[in-house]
Design a protein around this motif. Structure first.
Motif, PDB file in Angstrom:
ATOM      1  N   ALA A  18      -5.631  -3.608  37.824  1.00  0.00           N
ATOM      2  CA  ALA A  18      -5.141  -4.560  36.817  1.00  0.00           C
ATOM      3  C   ALA A  18      -4.953  -5.948  37.410  1.00  0.00           C
ATOM      4  CB  ALA A  18      -3.821  -4.054  36.232  1.00  0.00           C
ATOM      5  N   ALA A  19      -4.651  -6.023  38.710  1.00  0.00           N
ATOM      6  CA  ALA A  19      -4.412  -7.317  39.360  1.00  0.00           C
ATOM      7  C   ALA A  19      -5.651  -7.887  40.041  1.00  0.00           C
ATOM      8  CB  ALA A  19      -3.283  -7.187  40.378  1.00  0.00           C
ATOM      9  N   LEU A  47       4.178  -5.419  52.202  1.00  0.00           N
ATOM     10  CA  LEU A  47       3.481  -6.328  53.119  1.00  0.00           C
ATOM     11  C   LEU A  47       2.003  -6.310  52.756  1.00  0.00           C
ATOM     12  CD1 LEU A  47       5.051  -5.199  56.499  1.00  0.00           C
ATOM     13  CD2 LEU A  47       5.363  -7.426  55.422  1.00  0.00           C
ATOM     14  N   THR A  48       1.388  -7.470  52.747  1.00  0.00           N
ATOM     15  CA  THR A  48      -0.038  -7.560  52.454  1.00  0.00           C
ATOM     16  C   THR A  48      -0.761  -8.126  53.653  1.00  0.00           C
ATOM     17  OG1 THR A  48       0.407  -7.954  50.110  1.00  0.00           O
ATOM     18  CG2 THR A  48      -1.784  -8.569  50.923  1.00  0.00           C
ATOM     19  N   PHE A  49      -1.764  -7.404  54.094  1.00  0.00           N
ATOM     20  CA  PHE A  49      -2.647  -7.864  55.159  1.00  0.00           C
ATOM     21  C   PHE A  49      -3.995  -8.105  54.498  1.00  0.00           C
ATOM     22  CE2 PHE A  49       0.606  -5.232  57.081  1.00  0.00           C
ATOM     23  CZ  PHE A  49       1.035  -6.019  58.143  1.00  0.00           C
ATOM     24  N   LEU A  64      -2.116  -9.393  44.339  1.00  0.00           N
ATOM     25  CA  LEU A  64      -2.244 -10.843  44.124  1.00  0.00           C
ATOM     26  C   LEU A  64      -2.199 -11.593  45.452  1.00  0.00           C
ATOM     27  CD1 LEU A  64      -0.132 -11.398  40.876  1.00  0.00           C
ATOM     28  CD2 LEU A  64      -2.629 -11.410  41.120  1.00  0.00           C
ATOM     29  N   HIS A  65      -1.298 -11.198  46.349  1.00  0.00           N
ATOM     30  CA  HIS A  65      -1.283 -11.813  47.683  1.00  0.00           C
ATOM     31  C   HIS A  65      -2.642 -11.635  48.363  1.00  0.00           C
ATOM     32  CE1 HIS A  65       2.645 -13.412  48.499  1.00  0.00           C
ATOM     33  NE2 HIS A  65       3.284 -12.268  48.300  1.00  0.00           N
ATOM     34  N   ARG A  85       1.746 -14.757  36.568  1.00  0.00           N
ATOM     35  CA  ARG A  85       0.587 -13.848  36.609  1.00  0.00           C
ATOM     36  C   ARG A  85       1.041 -12.396  36.712  1.00  0.00           C
ATOM     37  NH1 ARG A  85      -3.451 -12.050  34.758  1.00  0.00           N
ATOM     38  NH2 ARG A  85      -5.221 -11.448  36.042  1.00  0.00           N
ATOM     39  N   GLU A  86       2.035 -12.122  37.560  1.00  0.00           N
ATOM     40  CA  GLU A  86       2.571 -10.764  37.686  1.00  0.00           C
ATOM     41  C   GLU A  86       3.113 -10.272  36.346  1.00  0.00           C
ATOM     42  OE1 GLU A  86       5.492 -10.363  40.842  1.00  0.00           O
ATOM     43  OE2 GLU A  86       4.279 -11.657  42.110  1.00  0.00           O
TER      44      GLU A  86
END
Length: 149
Positions: A33-34, A68-70, A113-114, A132-133
């Motif tokens: 969805a994102a 956390l986003t990598f 998103l990140h 957006r979220e």
């Protein structure tokens, strides 16, 4: 109706406490969805110790955080690892009085998103990302996480 971008998903449970809740098709739905482009995303559910270690080693913050986003690539295919701390998400959901799955959905959307370059360090960036979220979560039938009573 626009087709959703393709998604190659790896779902890993270092902390298995929510394995029954986070079934593959639901995680795929939230991440997809994102996504604005095709993606190769790994989602890893971790305990507080692993979450704290990663946050300390990569962000210099000595505590477990929710997600956390990598991110490795933004286009033509989004490539990223999303690391979600089960204990933190569970605690936050309880504190906010929301369904655990809804909070996981928010963290998966937020992390995705990140992975595509969205950020919230500056006020205008934060407003854009939060809007957006909220839009994505509404499309999933989930209430605005920033407007809780």
């Amino acid at each position: 109706m626009n087709a959703k971008p393709g998604l190659s998903l790896s779902l890993q449970f270092a902390d298995p406490r929510h394995r029954a809740l986070l079934v593959r098709h639901k995680v795929q739905r939230f991440v997809r969805a994102a996504l604005e482009l095709p993606g190769e995303i790994a989602v890893r559910i971790v305990d507080a110790e692993e979450g704290r270690t990663l946050n300390r080693d990569y962000r210099g913050k000595d505590y477990a955080t929710n997600v956390l986003t990598f991110d490795y690539a933004h286009e033509p295919v989004v490539g990223a690892d999303l690391v979600i701390c089960a204990e933190v998400v569970e605690r936050e959901a309880a504190e906010m009085g929301i369904a655990l799955l809804d909070h996981y959905a928010h963290m998966l959307v937020h992390g995705t998103l990140h992975a595509q370059g969205y950020d919230h360090e500056e006020d205008d960036e934060a407003e854009c990302m939060e809007a957006r979220e909220t839009e994505i979560l509404a499309g999933l039938g989930i209430a605005d996480p920033y407007r809780r009573a």
